[in-house]
Scaffold this motif. Structure first.
Motif, PDB file in Angstrom:
ATOM      1  N   ILE A   1      -0.126  50.231  30.598  1.00 54.53           N
ATOM      2  CA  ILE A   1       0.303  51.595  30.939  1.00 54.53           C
ATOM      3  C   ILE A   1       1.755  51.811  30.504  1.00 54.53           C
ATOM      4  N   GLU A   2       2.609  50.819  30.762  1.00 63.34           N
ATOM      5  CA  GLU A   2       4.023  50.960  30.363  1.00 63.34           C
ATOM      6  C   GLU A   2       4.149  51.196  28.857  1.00 63.34           C
TER       7      GLU A   2
ATOM      8  N   LEU B   1      -3.758  50.087  40.219  1.00 66.12           N
ATOM      9  CA  LEU B   1      -3.145  48.819  39.790  1.00 66.12           C
ATOM     10  C   LEU B   1      -2.157  48.297  40.828  1.00 66.12           C
ATOM     11  N   GLU B   2      -1.430  49.222  41.455  1.00 66.83           N
ATOM     12  CA  GLU B   2      -0.483  48.814  42.502  1.00 66.83           C
ATOM     13  C   GLU B   2      -1.254  48.152  43.657  1.00 66.83           C
TER      14      GLU B   2
ATOM     15  N   LYS C   1      -0.812  47.109  34.222  1.00 64.33           N
ATOM     16  CA  LYS C   1       0.470  47.831  34.363  1.00 64.33           C
ATOM     17  C   LYS C   1       1.261  47.795  33.057  1.00 64.33           C
ATOM     18  N   ARG C   2       1.250  46.642  32.419  1.00 64.43           N
ATOM     19  CA  ARG C   2       2.002  46.510  31.161  1.00 64.43           C
ATOM     20  C   ARG C   2       1.397  47.431  30.081  1.00 64.43           C
TER      21      ARG C   2
ATOM     22  N   ARG D   1       2.840  39.700  30.877  1.00 63.55           N
ATOM     23  CA  ARG D   1       3.623  40.836  30.357  1.00 63.55           C
ATOM     24  C   ARG D   1       3.982  40.621  28.883  1.00 63.55           C
TER      25      ARG D   1
ATOM     26  N   VAL E   1      -1.310  42.923  36.476  1.00 63.28           N
ATOM     27  CA  VAL E   1      -0.063  42.977  35.708  1.00 63.28           C
ATOM     28  C   VAL E   1      -0.336  43.411  34.264  1.00 63.28           C
TER      29      VAL E   1
ATOM     30  N   ASN F   1      -4.533  55.568  37.712  1.00 62.43           N
ATOM     31  CA  ASN F   1      -4.560  54.161  37.292  1.00 62.43           C
ATOM     32  C   ASN F   1      -3.428  53.383  37.942  1.00 62.43           C
ATOM     33  N   TRP F   2      -2.246  53.995  37.989  1.00 60.83           N
ATOM     34  CA  TRP F   2      -1.093  53.276  38.555  1.00 60.83           C
ATOM     35  C   TRP F   2      -1.347  52.952  40.036  1.00 60.83           C
TER      36      TRP F   2
ATOM     37  N   HIS G   1      -2.470  44.781  42.530  1.00 58.08           N
ATOM     38  CA  HIS G   1      -1.335  43.847  42.476  1.00 58.08           C
ATOM     39  C   HIS G   1      -1.081  43.257  43.875  1.00 58.08           C
TER      40      HIS G   1
END
Ligand SMILES: Cc1cc2nc3c(=O)[nH]c(=O)nc-3n(C[C@H](O)[C@H](O)[C@H](O)COP(=O)(O)OP(=O)(O)OC[C@H]3O[C@@H](n4cnc5c(N)ncnc54)[C@H](O)[C@@H]3O)c2cc1C
Length: 407
Positions: free
Chosen positions: A270-271, A304-305, A267-268, A80, A264, A300-301, A308
């Protein structure tokens, strides 16, 4: 099947400590890792001080004695904070291949090398790939000949992570480091004739050459040539003839951590892109309000979930194997599936996320751009995606259906 995603108090505390450290020390410098093409040595030393290079080694050798799931929680925080994935490589290679070196190394080796690695004074890498053989390990040509109480090793390893950091004493690691190196002790036996050795790259008889990397530039990548290099018997990792099997086990560890790093990291990315998309306006509206972007975000989320969760299943499987509750091949299948899925999910997500930045996405100060280049390395590192497909298919179909096998 009981499922529980809750962390223990100890895991919560470890995660919080590493997050605080990573946000304070790593995140502000991450872009510089690629720019300067090295990780600031003080960051490595600070990680060592926290014990982060020794997380899976037992307490007896100075490690934290953590299981793979908890080691994964630490990796999450590192990724992250550093989307160039440079520190992720430094951490996950030591955590997976260092563990393998500990598990199969002699007691003398553990006392001498693992204790230093656990303190973060020495780094342990992996060297199987050669100029002429990557996916097909049986094609390697490096040999080790036993002469008295030593082995004499000759050959060349190529595209190896961490050759510069292992070569240099005192800059990143007090004793530099070395690589768990795959050789043939009896070529006529093919994969049953392979043997692993820990080979310190500080040996002056070894020459190294660095490649110019496409991404992930903070951690080096290059080749080393062994010309009749003498390696003491105590540095043999496992019995003669067991190298191939030990390599397969090490890949399972590395692939599970890579799967997590990719999930991870995706996800980061995307954030970061979401933060940007909420404030960037086009046609009088924040671009986050356009459904074209929202649909990409959702797809995508969701992937990724899933990636994960599968990555944690692979780390959990490693833990179960350590406790003797599940078998080797089950772990191999889950770890390969996790890497296969997570790398693709991360590449797609990071690519989409980068597009939301518009032209700003095409600059080297944009971490998401650096992440896109870095994540590409996992198309190959620790086994290509095609090899992951072959493994999953073999474990599902059975070995009689291995493609290309003579019948
Ligand atoms: C950034 C990075 C870091 C790395 N770090 C290390 C390291 O630290 N240590 C180390 O030992 N190695 C390292 N590697 C090397 C990596 O392990 C190899 O790249 C990988 O195993 C693939 O081998 P290869 O590159 O020789 O490709 P090849 O084996 O030549 O394969 C080329 C292509 O053919 C495909 N292919 C091969 N066989 C099959 C098949 N049977 N069916 C279908 N497709 C197939 C592959 O998927 C690939 O796309 C690193 C690589 C990268 C990119």
């Amino acid at each position: 099947m009981p499922v529980d995603f809750e962390l223990t108090k100890e895991q919560e505390d470890i995660k919080a400590t590493v997050r605080e450290f990573a946000e304070r020390y790593i995140a502000p410098k991450a872009v510089e890792f690629d720019e300067k093409q090295e990780i600031h040595p003080e960051i490595i030393r600070e990680m060592a001080r926290l014990g982060l290079f020794g997380v899976v080694f037992p307490d007896k050798y100075g490690g934290l004695g953590l299981d793979p799931v908890t080691a994964g929680l630490i990796l999450e925080e590192i990724v992250r904070a550093d989307l160039t994935f440079s520190l992720a490589v430094a951490y996950l290679v030591q955590t997976s291949w260092g563990y393998i070196a500990y598990k199969y190394g002699s007691e003398e080796f553990r006392d001498e090398v693992i204790t230093k690695a656990a303190r973060g004074d020495l780094w342990i890498g992996i060297a199987t790939t050669e100029p002429g053989a990557g996916s097909d390990l049986v094609g390697i040509t490096t040999t080790a000949r036993k002469v008295g109480s030593e082995y004499v090793v000759s050959g060349e390893k190529a595209y190896i992570s961490g050759v510069r950091e292992a070569r240099e004493r005192g800059k990143w690691f007090e004793y530099g480091g070395g690589h768990v190196t795959l050789t043939y002790t009896d070529k006529s036996k093919q994969h049953r004739g392979m043997t692993f050795f820990f080979i310190p790259l500080t040996d002056p008889n070894i020459s190294i050459r660095l490649e110019k990397e496409f991404g992930r530039k903070g951690w080096s990548f290059g080749s080393f040539v062994l010309n009749d290099v003498k390696v003491p018997e105590k540095y043999r990792i496992g019995d003669e003839g067991r190298g191939f099997y030990i390599a397969m086990e090490g890949f399972d560890h590395a692939r599970a951590y890579i799967a997590l790093a990719c999930a991870v990291g995706g996800k980061r990315a995307i954030e970061l892109a979401v933060e940007y998309a909420k404030q960037r306006k086009a046609f009088d509206s924040p671009i986050a309000s356009f459904q074209g972007i929202q649909f990409q975000l959702a797809d995508n989320w969701a992937r990724l979930e899933a990636a994960h969760s599968l990555a944690y299943k692979a780390l959990w499987a490693l833990k179960m194997e350590q406790e003797g509750k599940i078998g080797r091949f089950e772990v191999t299948k889950i770890a390969a599936a996790a890497k296969l899925f997570a790398v693709q999910a991360a590449k797609a997500a990071i690519d989409d996320a980068l597009r939301w930045f518009g032209a700003y996405g095409y600059t080297e100060e944009n971490l998401v751009a650096l992440a896109l280049k870095a994540v590409k390395s996992y198309d190959w590192a620790e086994g290509s995606l095609d090899i992951m497909r072959l493994i999953v298919a073999r474990e599902v179909l059975g070995r009689d259906f291995v493609s290309g096998r003579r019948r």
